[in-house]
Design a protein around this motif. Sequence first.
Motif, mmCIF file in Angstrom:
data_model
loop_
_atom_site.group_PDB
_atom_site.id
_atom_site.type_symbol
_atom_site.label_atom_id
_atom_site.label_comp_id
_atom_site.label_asym_id
_atom_site.label_seq_id
_atom_site.Cartn_x
_atom_site.Cartn_y
_atom_site.Cartn_z
ATOM 1 N N UNK A 23 95.017 41.995 73.343
ATOM 2 C CA UNK A 23 95.025 42.403 74.755
ATOM 3 C C UNK A 23 95.963 41.564 75.624
ATOM 4 N N UNK A 24 96.171 40.297 75.263
ATOM 5 C CA UNK A 24 97.084 39.466 76.052
ATOM 6 C C UNK A 24 98.520 39.939 75.858
ATOM 7 N N UNK A 25 98.903 40.216 74.637
ATOM 8 C CA UNK A 25 100.281 40.593 74.354
ATOM 9 C C UNK A 25 100.604 42.032 74.734
ATOM 10 N N UNK A 26 99.643 42.919 74.577
ATOM 11 C CA UNK A 26 99.921 44.341 74.773
ATOM 12 C C UNK A 26 99.210 44.944 75.988
ATOM 13 N N UNK A 27 98.742 44.119 76.892
ATOM 14 C CA UNK A 27 98.056 44.632 78.078
ATOM 15 C C UNK A 27 99.059 45.342 78.987
#
Length: 62
Positions: A23-27
């Motif tokens: 979720x951090x990288x692809x939010x």
Amino acid sequence: MKFLIHAIFIILFLLLTFFGLGPVLYADGVIQERLWTAAVVVALYALLAFLYSRAIKWINKK
């Protein structure tokens, strides 16, 4: 017993990496959402590392 503790924590670290960093990288939200998620993930890594070190000390003490 030592193998079981290592296996459990390896699985926990892998799950945290997969479900935490994804979720951090692809939010697709705003940068503030990414930063809050990254802060929570880093805090969970620190907690997991602390618990892992305590578990290893406990196993070696036995």
